[in-house]
Design an enzyme around this catalytic site. Structure first.
Site, PDB file in Angstrom:
ATOM      1  N   ASP A 197       0.850  -1.177   0.000  1.00 56.16           N
ATOM      2  CA  ASP A 197       0.000   0.000   0.000  1.00 56.16           C
ATOM      3  C   ASP A 197       0.896   1.241   0.000  1.00 56.16           C
ATOM      4  OD1 ASP A 197      -2.329   1.769   0.592  1.00 56.16           O
ATOM      5  OD2 ASP A 197      -3.309  -0.109   1.153  1.00 56.16           O
ATOM      6  N   HIS A 244      -3.900   6.144   2.895  1.00 54.12           N
ATOM      7  CA  HIS A 244      -4.538   4.902   2.461  1.00 54.12           C
ATOM      8  C   HIS A 244      -4.008   3.678   3.209  1.00 54.12           C
ATOM      9  CE1 HIS A 244      -5.890   1.816  -0.482  1.00 54.12           C
ATOM     10  NE2 HIS A 244      -6.797   2.714  -0.841  1.00 54.12           N
ATOM     11  N   SER A 416     -11.344  -0.776  -1.255  1.00 55.38           N
ATOM     12  CA  SER A 416     -10.073  -0.749  -0.515  1.00 55.38           C
ATOM     13  C   SER A 416     -10.311  -0.951   0.970  1.00 55.38           C
ATOM     14  CB  SER A 416      -9.362   0.589  -0.724  1.00 55.38           C
ATOM     15  OG  SER A 416      -8.799   0.689  -1.992  1.00 55.38           O
TER      16      SER A 416
END
Length: 576
Positions: A197, A244, A416
């Protein structure tokens, strides 16, 4: 998710070569014949996009793919996950060294900049049109592709505003993770999860104590626990410049010990690879990260340790179009006993919108539903390539509150956010049922069979299996209750020296299954959900003589394994 153009370009070129021939004089303008000669067999190996780039610039980055892959079948015969990963590493590296030798010799002769990869049997090259043409003539080269990037999906449809703590979040409660903690007595202990990620803020209070690189005494060792292939982070320590990665990791293991219970498996440990530099992920970083997952390395990228590979890897990234470029990596993970969890994409609500690598048959992908159990409008639907069921399962993915860099929390939406729920449920499963560890196929079957059927006829299928919810909504409790746990016991103890507790002692239990942990500040340790049997338990820490003892773990009981370590003799050494 932004589409990768390679497949669509190839399809367009194929369509152009098969247009209908119309008669002259029918009111249709006839194009003049192309004066250029048809490309040779070698030239056809070079992606048209790359040929254009090389015509416009002296050098470009391109990928040379060889026409063979390593045989990983021997990994299936190994009994332990560490042995599987070691077998995959050896087979892959040996095959790459043997088959890439002539290509690398040619590159060194041309004094070209290159990087060899064993995970996909490919070489990244910075070179000219002439070099690409020379390499394309080699029989072992199957294709030469342009260098691409994959966009890291932005959270969609969710509130990005600061939200208040609400103890156990709705999404964690919805998949019944707290009931697993209470009824099965496991929170992911003994399992290591990873993500590829944008990185992780390892100082965040919700994930700091779960970082495998943190010792009991509060010090850190990032070797084998953190990988930053592009060197984005200023210090050789985990960072996240996007939010994220910290968010997805929080959903897997987050718990600050207070009201922020944001993670599915807070007893698990985590490691991470920064496959995404900022808002996008380069092919080089994603491939390097895929290698590192099989065999983590030190901070210099050296001395791989397949025995330190994670059990589960979450991938909340991908493209909106099908592309099999990451297929060999996913296959290698499965052969190594590493569960491959992927998001299914944010290109809904249309059908046939699943993106790669989530749409591979070998990837386990998650769609997203909201607090009302309704599928999210953005959640990509199947069917996948060849009509396979996609997504595999659906998990919470709308207004999911989790950690973000700087110690805060925000609610994001996207597939996600859904995939980490599935990845961490596998951590709960393997912690509760050690016999499942590394058995990808049986774990998938268990997730499939215990998911809550949710009907949707939009994209084909039945109430039990459809291309909107997949096998249904994720149910962690049903999965754990359906797992082949067998006879289970526990082991706990305290490590002391001179009567005082010793923190940071590495305690290893070797028996029917293997587990490793470190003692807490008060010298205690605990292994939950051990298969019944005899174990050899070792306590070791630098500065002390290691100690080993035999312990019998019996069903529904907690065996005791206390240690009293002797401090080793020490002295001082000075010099110039």
């Amino acid at each position: 998710m932004a589409p990768r153009n390679r497949r669509s370009l190839r399809a367009a070129l194929a369509a152009l070569t098969s247009v209908l021939l119309l008669p002259v004089g029918a009111g249709v303008a006839v194009a003049a014949p192309d004066p250029r000669p048809a490309p040779s067999a070698a030239e056809r190996k070079i992606e048209p996009k790359l040929r254009t780039q090389l015509e416009e610039t002296p050098k470009a980055v391109f990928w040379v793919y060889l026409d063979s892959a390593a045989d990983l079948s021997a990994a299936g015969g190994q009994k332990t996950r560490a042995a599987k990963a070691e077998t995959v590493l050896r087979a892959k590296k040996d095959h790459a060294a043997r088959t890439q030798a002539d290509v690398i010799k040619a590159l060194e002769g041309a004094k070209a900049e290159y990087t060899s990869y064993w995970i996909v049997n490919a070489v990244r090259v910075v070179g000219s049109e002439k070099l690409a043409g020379t390499l394309a003539q080699r029989p072992e080269v199957s294709r030469i592709d342009a260098d691409d990037k994959v966009d890291l999906p932005k959270p969609a449809g969710g509130s990005r505003e600061k939200t208040a703590a609400d103890a156990v979040e709705w999404n964690i409660d919805r998949i019944k993770a707290p009931q697993v903690w209470e009824q099965a007595g496991v929170r992911g202990e003994g399992i290591v999860v990873a993500n590829i990620d944008s990185g992780v803020d390892y100082t965040h209070p919700a994930v700091n104590n779960q970082y495998r690189g943190k010792s009991a005494d509060g010090s850190y060792d990032h070797n084998y626990n953190w990988f930053d292939p592009a060197g984005v982070c200023a210090a050789a320590a985990p960072c996240d410049n996007n939010d994220h990665g910290t968010h997805t990791m929080g959903t897997m293991v987050g718990d600050d010990g207070g009201n922020n219970r944001i993670g599915v498996a807070p007893g698990a440990k985590w490691i991470a690879a920064k496959g995404c530099e900022t808002n996008s992920c380069s092919e080089a970083s994603l491939l390097a990260s895929g290698q590192w997952i099989v065999a983590p390395t030190d901070l210099h990228g050296q001395n791989p340790r397949p025995d330190l590979a994670p059990h589960v890897v979450n991938n909340s990234w991908g493209s909106a179009a099908h592309d099999d470029w990451y297929q060999q990596i996913v296959d290698a993970w499965r052969a190594a006993g590493i569960f491959p969890a992927f998001s299914n994409g944010n290109s809904g609500p249309s059908c046939a919108t699943s993106g790669s690598p989530g749409d591979y048959a070998s990837s386990y992908s998650s769609g997203a539903f909201d607090i009302n159990n309704a599928i999210a409008s953005f959640s990509s639907r199947g069917a996948g390539p060849g009509g396979i069921l996609k997504p595999n399962i659906a998990a919470p993915g709308v207004n999911v509150r989790s950690s973000v860099p700087g110690g805060g929390y925000e609610a994001f939406s996207g597939t996600s956010m859904a995939s980490p729920h599935t990845a961490a449920t596998v951590a709960l499963l393997w912690s509760a049922a050690p016999a499942l560890e590394g058995d990808i196929a049986q774990t998938e079957a268990l997730l499939d069979g215990t998911a809550q059927d949710t009907d949707s006829a939009q994209c084909g299928g039945t109430a039990a299996d459809n291309n909107v919810f997949g096998e249904g909504r994720l149910d962690a409790l049903a999965a754990v209750n359906g797992a082949p746990r067998g006879a289970i016991g526990a082991l706990a103890g305290t490590v002391r020296s001179g009567g005082a507790p010793v923190a940071g002692v590495k305690v290893t239990a070797d028996g029917p299954i293997d587990r490793t942990t470190t003692t807490a500040a008060d010298g205690t340790y605990r292994f939950a959900s051990l298969s019944v049997g005899d174990y050899t338990v070792t306590a070791a820490k630098f500065g002390y003589a290691p100690q080993t003892a035999g312990v019998a773990v019996t069903e529904n009981a907690t065996a005791t394994g206390d240690f009293s370590l002797t401090q080793a003799a020490s002295g001082k050494l000075t010099g110039t």
